[in-house]
Enzyme design. Structure first.
Site, short mmCIF file in Angstrom:
data_model
loop_
_atom_site.label_atom_id
_atom_site.label_comp_id
_atom_site.label_asym_id
_atom_site.label_seq_id
_atom_site.Cartn_x
_atom_site.Cartn_y
_atom_site.Cartn_z
N HIS A 212 0.81 -1.22 0.00
CA HIS A 212 0.00 0.00 0.00
C HIS A 212 0.85 1.27 0.00
O HIS A 212 0.51 2.22 -0.72
CB HIS A 212 -0.99 0.02 1.15
N TYR A 216 1.41 5.21 -2.60
CA TYR A 216 1.78 6.59 -2.30
C TYR A 216 3.15 6.94 -2.87
O TYR A 216 3.44 8.11 -3.13
CB TYR A 216 1.71 6.83 -0.79
N HIS A 363 -10.55 0.19 -9.72
CA HIS A 363 -10.05 1.24 -8.82
C HIS A 363 -8.57 1.45 -9.05
O HIS A 363 -8.09 2.60 -9.13
CB HIS A 363 -10.31 0.85 -7.37
N PHE A 364 -7.82 0.37 -9.15
CA PHE A 364 -6.38 0.45 -9.35
C PHE A 364 -6.06 1.20 -10.65
O PHE A 364 -5.18 2.07 -10.69
CB PHE A 364 -5.81 -0.97 -9.40
N HIS A 365 -6.80 0.89 -11.71
CA HIS A 365 -6.54 1.56 -12.99
C HIS A 365 -7.01 3.00 -12.98
O HIS A 365 -6.44 3.84 -13.70
CB HIS A 365 -7.22 0.79 -14.13
N ARG A 428 -11.68 -10.86 -10.31
CA ARG A 428 -10.44 -10.37 -10.91
C ARG A 428 -9.48 -11.54 -11.13
O ARG A 428 -9.72 -12.65 -10.66
CB ARG A 428 -9.79 -9.33 -9.99
N ARG A 429 -8.41 -11.27 -11.89
CA ARG A 429 -7.33 -12.24 -12.11
C ARG A 429 -7.82 -13.54 -12.75
O ARG A 429 -7.30 -14.61 -12.45
CB ARG A 429 -6.62 -12.60 -10.80
#
Length: 538
Positions: A212, A216, A363-365, A428-429
């Protein structure tokens, strides 16, 4: 300095190209319109996509950007700083090449999270170690240049860009300790066969101790652009030097002891400790909100100083036709829904709805592949010609605008479809499957079509971006391209000297990390279930 920064940037662009190819293949396979040739597996492609874009592209670009900015704001880099920088570059490049070879040989099909008990070749883990150690050398180079400036300018507040660069690399160093420990003491002995089993829960905990804060590490250089670079591009001033530094200090302190919110459904971790880290996760929202306030205050004050009136008319004065501004600005706008999605992911109850679904991938993308990537693209539109001694022409600027629009549209299709299908339960995946023509899976097909369309648009956008980079580096007219470093507004409050009390902030961070992780990790060691042997399914 120019050569060192450019070397990092070009490795990042090469990784971007091959990672984009893997991404395009991935969405086409998932849609069912493409079958990979024999010998190439979907999860092999998925691993390449995650490693090359999530780790290699970002890390090389960030270090290249930070080195250039530190050199620009603190003076010419010393010989020893350059030496450390080149050592770091060589180690990272060797690790990248070795890791990529292992992935291509199908000896490291473990995705970029390399979750145990999936097992890769030991050389893949050695490659990761080389990348991490190389990045530490680069971070040492940045810190050494910063301290050299501090020594020569006693009693003065350091340049904001350099301060932020040091905080970014300090966060990276502390965070990568987790992945370094699990790679060196768990994965490498296990993959070589020196030990038979691995503590799966401990390995995942150490990964997310790193995983995580990694987000950042991607975001903080993005914030550097928003705080320091964008004000200069729009003809304004930095709203507050003190607020910017405080935001970075809070990000450093709060973003590391939060990894359990990725493990909310992981058995073996006490709910109390999960809840504690969820609270810290929500606290990280505060510096992001501070950043949003500061940046939009800069926009409004700058536009009103140029004669804008009315509540929102100041928006018209922003340089929307400048790719250096337009790409990061679109990244800022996409970060609004991305941040809201992050709060959902970290919530105890809501996480159970979206956990391990395509929502998380969306969300990640939206956050990294849009907010971060678009900002990096905007930086590249001025940084590459600046380092190459060339000028950004109107034609190339126009292509940058087109590329940004294509990226925004493509990601709206792809990420939006991922979010929606994730709410309907799409996992996912996973490779292409109809789940034996199950009616629920049939409802995901329209979203998979949208994902394929979005992925194709994104690939076209990357090709345009790389074309512009080649033109800016080798064929654009020779000249001088500005390195935009903003100045602080005259009315801004004085920056407290305590913000550069590194011992204090490192100590607070260490205390929080110990509180958040010491007892849970002790329990994982004391009450560890039987370890797992390695598995290779592909």
């Amino acid at each position: 300095m120019r050569r060192l920064s450019l070397a990092h940037l070009w490795v990042s662009f090469i990784a971007l190209f091959f990672g984009a190819i893997a991404g395009l293949l991935q969405v086409l396979v998932k849609k069912g319109v493409l079958h990979l040739p024999n010998g190439i597996g979907y999860y092999q492609v998925l691993t390449a996509h995650g490693v090359l874009l999530g780790l290699v592209f970002t890390t090389f670009f960030i270090i290249g950007f930070l080195i250039s900015g530190v050199g620009r704001t603190t003076g010419e880099l010393s010989a020893s700083v350059l030496r450390y920088g080149w050592i770091g570059f060589v180690l990272m490049t060797l690790g990248t090449v070795l890791g990529t070879i292992m992935i291509l040989l199908n000896q490291a099909t473990v995705l970029y999270t390399f979750y145990a008990p999936l097992q890769a070749s030991p050389w893949f883990y050695i490659a990761l170690a080389l990348i991490v150690v190389g990045s530490w050398c680069s971070g040492l180079a940045i810190a050494a240049q910063y301290w050299k400036w501090r020594k020569e300018n006693k009693g003065k507040i350091s340049p904001l860009f350099s301060f932020m660069a040091v905080v970014t690399m300090l966060l990276w160093f502390v965070a990568t300790l987790g992945v370094a420990i699990t790679v060196l003491f768990q994965f490498i002995p296990w993959s070589f066969g020196w030990v038979e089993t691995i503590n799966v829960l401990l390995s995942r905990t150490l990964f997310w101790y790193f995983g995580h804060p990694l987000v950042y590490f991607w975001l903080m250089p993005t914030y550097i652009c928003w705080y320091v670079v964008i004000p200069k591009i729009i003809g304004g001033k930095i709203f507050s030097d003190a607020l910017a530094r405080l935001a970075f200090i809070l990000l450093f302190i709060l973003s590391i002891p939060v990894g359990f919110h990725h493990q909310l459904l992981e058995s073996g971790v006490s709910p109390g400790w999960k809840f504690f880290q969820v609270i810290l996760t929500f606290a990280v929202v505060v510096p992001s909100l501070m950043t949003a306030f500061s940046i939009f205050a800069t926009f409004e004050i700058s536009s009103r100083a140029q004669g804008a009136g009315g509540r929102l008319s100041w928006l018209k004065n922003l340089p929307w036709g400048d790719a250096r501004f337009f790409a990061p600005m679109m990244g800022m706008l996409f970060f609004i829904p991305a941040g809201a999605g992050g709060i959902i992911n970290a919530s105890f109850q809501l996480n159970q709805v979206v956990h391990n679904t395509l929502w998380v991938t969306g969300h990640f993308h939206l956050s990294v592949a849009t907010s971060v990537a678009l900002t990096f693209f905007g930086v590249a539109y001025w940084l590459v010609p600046h380092l190459s001694g060339r000028q950004r022409t109107k034609e190339l600027n126009r292509l940058g605008i087109i590329q940004t629009i294509l990226w925004a549209v493509g990601m709206t299709f792809m990420s939006g479809a991922m979010h929606a299908s994730g709410l309907f339960g799409a996992p996912r995946r996973t490779d292409y499957t109809t789940y034996f023509d199950h009616p629920v899976a049939a409802g995901w097909i329209p979203y998979q079509t949208a994902m394929a369309i979005g992925g194709a648009l994104l690939f076209i956008a990357i090709l345009i971006f790389l074309y512009v980079m080649i033109r800016l580096a080798f064929f654009a007219p020779k000249g001088v391209e500005e390195y935009p470093i903003g100045e602080v507004g005259e009315g801004a409050e004085k920056t407290p000297a305590i913000f550069e009390n590194w011992k204090l902030w490192i100590a607070i961070s260490a205390v929080l990390i110990v509180i958040a992780y010491s007892i849970p990790i002790f329990e994982m060691l004391q009450h560890a279930p039987p370890g797992s042997p390695g598995y290779k399914f592909w």
